[in-house]
Design an enzyme around this catalytic site. Sequence first.
Site, PDB file in Angstrom:
ATOM      1  N   GLU A 171      35.689  35.601  46.752  1.00  0.00           N
ATOM      2  CA  GLU A 171      36.528  36.799  46.833  1.00  0.00           C
ATOM      3  C   GLU A 171      38.009  36.435  46.879  1.00  0.00           C
ATOM      4  OE1 GLU A 171      34.383  39.012  45.837  1.00  0.00           O
ATOM      5  OE2 GLU A 171      35.136  40.448  47.290  1.00  0.00           O
ATOM      6  N   THR A 196      46.819  49.585  38.395  1.00  0.00           N
ATOM      7  CA  THR A 196      47.351  49.619  39.750  1.00  0.00           C
ATOM      8  C   THR A 196      46.242  49.657  40.807  1.00  0.00           C
ATOM      9  OG1 THR A 196      47.494  51.990  39.525  1.00  0.00           O
ATOM     10  CG2 THR A 196      49.508  50.737  39.154  1.00  0.00           C
TER      11      THR A 196
END
Length: 308
Positions: free
Chosen positions: A127, A180
């Site tokens: 991650e 975004t």
Amino acid sequence: MQSVSVRAHGSSANLGPGFDCFAIALDAVYDEVTVSLADTNEIEINVIGDNVPEDPRKNVAGVVAMEFSRNHGITTGLKIRIAKGIKPGYGLGSSGASSAATAFALSVLFGKNLDRPALVELASAGELASAGVAHRDNVAASLFGGFSMWIEGPPKRVINIPPPDDLYLAVAMPLIEIPTMKTMYARSVLPQSVDFEKHVRNTANASEIVVGFMLRDARILGEGMRDEIVEPVRSKFIPGYASVRRAAFSAGALGFTISGAGPSLLAVCDQRQVAVSVLKEMKSAFDSEGISSDGFVSRVGSGCSVIH
Ligand code: ADP
């Protein structure tokens, strides 16, 4: 043993006020990862399904495997086959599930029997590489299932609580490409300081979620899913958020929040039939905003399991 295949479910992190700590596994979506010993000393990745990188330095599974090999002095090459069932970039813990499955499979394949915090740490190395942040909440839910709390400690630990039998989730995924919404950006908009009153209310709400799971009461945990700190900022980047939220509550949802960093939206219900109608209404609210969406109804999922 030459090869291990593991299934890991996707996950919804945060549940509103449990930012970076709470997550639930999603039974309806999962990845399957097979790790096999190879004749070479390379790590080779093969992805079936979604378009994610096969370069082992860019795929979370490769990053996890390299970390594991480094930590345990393993020089054997590995072949990693990933069947993607969780669409990446929608806040459904897609990379977290691949990381969790790979960590779990490696621990079994090499007989390491890693304990829970060690599995979380290993999986979160993936991650860290994909999102710039080690999402321990997502990987903890994918690894161990149920309602999961990652507690930074010290000592680091994971607490999991099985879900109430009547808990159903409606998950709507707006099919929008918003760069975004990538996790790194989604984090950059987070407030730098927290209003004390909001902190107090968020603490009460987060506690209600935990109590709801402990009392196995979908209504109480749904009520707790109100976040005054992160959600008001992140929701601005999800077109249709306010009308989808309204639609979910009018159709009978007991709670509503952004799934992870979004853009997927999650509603909590206490009957399958209600969750089906809630999902339908959430999708038509997106439609009215000119946004097409996908979605599914899910139970809370279990943790990683070896499938063969
Ligand atoms: P999610 O919102 O599902 O948690 P993220 O946006 O955090 O997903 O991560 C998705 C990113 O991770 C994408 O850029 C994707 O290319 C990358 N990635 C690398 N390996 C994988 C993998 N095995 N599964 C999913 N995404 C991966």
